[in-house]
Design a protein around this motif. Sequence first.
Motif, short mmCIF file in Angstrom:
data_model
loop_
_atom_site.label_atom_id
_atom_site.label_comp_id
_atom_site.label_asym_id
_atom_site.label_seq_id
_atom_site.Cartn_x
_atom_site.Cartn_y
_atom_site.Cartn_z
N TRP A 130 0.82 -1.11 0.11
CA TRP A 130 -0.13 0.03 -0.02
C TRP A 130 0.94 1.21 -0.06
CZ3 TRP A 130 -4.82 0.56 -1.32
CH2 TRP A 130 -5.37 1.94 -1.07
N ARG A 178 2.81 12.10 -1.39
CA ARG A 178 1.43 12.52 -0.62
C ARG A 178 1.66 13.48 0.18
NH1 ARG A 178 -3.06 8.31 1.60
NH2 ARG A 178 -4.54 9.75 2.57
N ALA A 217 -10.15 5.92 9.49
CA ALA A 217 -9.51 5.21 8.50
C ALA A 217 -7.88 5.19 8.22
CB ALA A 217 -10.04 5.71 7.08
N ASP A 220 -9.28 1.84 12.71
CA ASP A 220 -9.35 0.93 11.42
C ASP A 220 -10.26 -0.32 11.46
OD1 ASP A 220 -7.86 1.62 8.13
OD2 ASP A 220 -8.79 -0.36 8.60
N LEU A 250 -10.00 9.67 5.44
CA LEU A 250 -9.29 10.25 4.28
C LEU A 250 -8.73 8.96 3.24
CD1 LEU A 250 -7.30 13.15 5.89
CD2 LEU A 250 -9.45 13.11 4.64
N1 SAM Z 1 -6.51 6.63 4.96
C1 SAM Z 1 -5.51 5.58 4.42
C2 SAM Z 1 -4.87 6.20 3.39
O1 SAM Z 1 -5.12 7.26 2.76
O2 SAM Z 1 -3.84 5.52 2.82
C3 SAM Z 1 -6.28 4.24 3.98
C4 SAM Z 1 -7.29 4.12 2.95
S1 SAM Z 1 -7.82 2.71 2.42
C5 SAM Z 1 -8.41 3.04 0.66
C6 SAM Z 1 -9.41 2.49 3.06
C7 SAM Z 1 -9.28 2.13 4.49
O3 SAM Z 1 -10.53 2.16 5.39
C8 SAM Z 1 -8.60 0.64 4.85
O4 SAM Z 1 -7.72 0.68 5.83
C9 SAM Z 1 -10.01 -0.26 5.28
O5 SAM Z 1 -9.48 -1.16 6.07
C10 SAM Z 1 -10.96 0.95 6.09
N2 SAM Z 1 -12.27 0.55 5.94
C11 SAM Z 1 -13.16 0.33 5.01
N3 SAM Z 1 -14.41 -0.02 5.38
C12 SAM Z 1 -14.25 0.39 6.77
C13 SAM Z 1 -15.26 0.06 7.57
N4 SAM Z 1 -16.51 -0.37 7.63
N5 SAM Z 1 -15.05 0.32 9.07
C14 SAM Z 1 -13.71 0.78 9.46
N6 SAM Z 1 -12.62 0.75 8.55
C15 SAM Z 1 -13.01 0.58 7.20
#
Ligand code: SAM
Length: 282
Positions: free
Chosen positions: A52, A61, A85, A106, A150
């Motif tokens: 990732w 970023r 997140a 998360d 985010l």
């Molecule tokens: N914010 C970080 C970044 O910008 O790199 C992570 C983004 S990643 C696209 C989305 C994150 O949201 C993941 O770590 C995932 O586990 C979390 N996520 C997705 N659905 C979720 C939920 N229902 N509850 C908690 N976390 C969630």
Amino acid sequence: MTAAADRSPDTAAGLDEYTEADVHQEFGENPNEVRDTNHYHEEYIKGFVDKWDDYIGWEGRAASEGSFFIDQLSARGVEKVLDVATGTGFNSVQLLKAGFETVSADGSAEMLAKAFENGRQHGHVLRVVQADWRWLNRDVHGEYDAIICLGNSFTHLFNERDRRKALAEFYAMLKHDGVLILDQRNYDEILDHGFSSKHKYFYCGDTVTAEPEYIDDGLARFRYTFHDDGSVYHLNMFPLRKDYVRRLMREVGFQKIDTYGDFQESYGTESPDFWIHVAEKT
Ligand code: SAM
């Protein structure tokens, strides 16, 4: 011990430490039919989580975000922030560096483990909590001045009930004058103009290509190809329209919602890749 010269490139890269389940995402026979809020657990598997940071690239970023989020929070006198997140921890680490009291949540244990490790590497001990947004108040305690969601994360919720529930949980965890900052990809652009626009390749660096593979009103399926080892992963996401998200926020109770395009206050004529909603409770 194996001599370095004897090791295959895969072994040298540590890929032999992965099991099939670490690198194989389970989407079944019809990947385009997978439209499930719970499926993020199957998508953020170890192999993808370990890649990732190649995708988001912390330095790039940091340069593109600049001080946007820190400025938004500082202008409101924010002290306590909940990052709902966290992912691999990029924003949590930026907040800790800037002196905010930060809790990092998360739903993915895999992501949180990586975030904790990244925090340590940057000289911080992250306070991590595994919590799904739909039951946030059950698992995270306290009240916060700000919540951040985010990196196009809200897109993982596949039905309106889950979106309303998550936003209501965020709302409830904020102090009376708290703020929610939530971003999303500009899906209106893809839905209205298709893949052939300038957005065909959303990120195409030396090491990673991220591109939409399939899109309709209920699904945006993206493919992530990592050029160093040829690994390929996917994310199935719900293509959120900007005004729809703003409406949901308003209906859940947020009083003032400002939407920024790519960290700029005025959108300009070019369509931005990301929208950032800043929603205030009062
Ligand atoms: N914010 C970080 C970044 O910008 O790199 C992570 C983004 S990643 C696209 C989305 C994150 O949201 C993941 O770590 C995932 O586990 C979390 N996520 C997705 N659905 C979720 C939920 N229902 N509850 C908690 N976390 C969630």
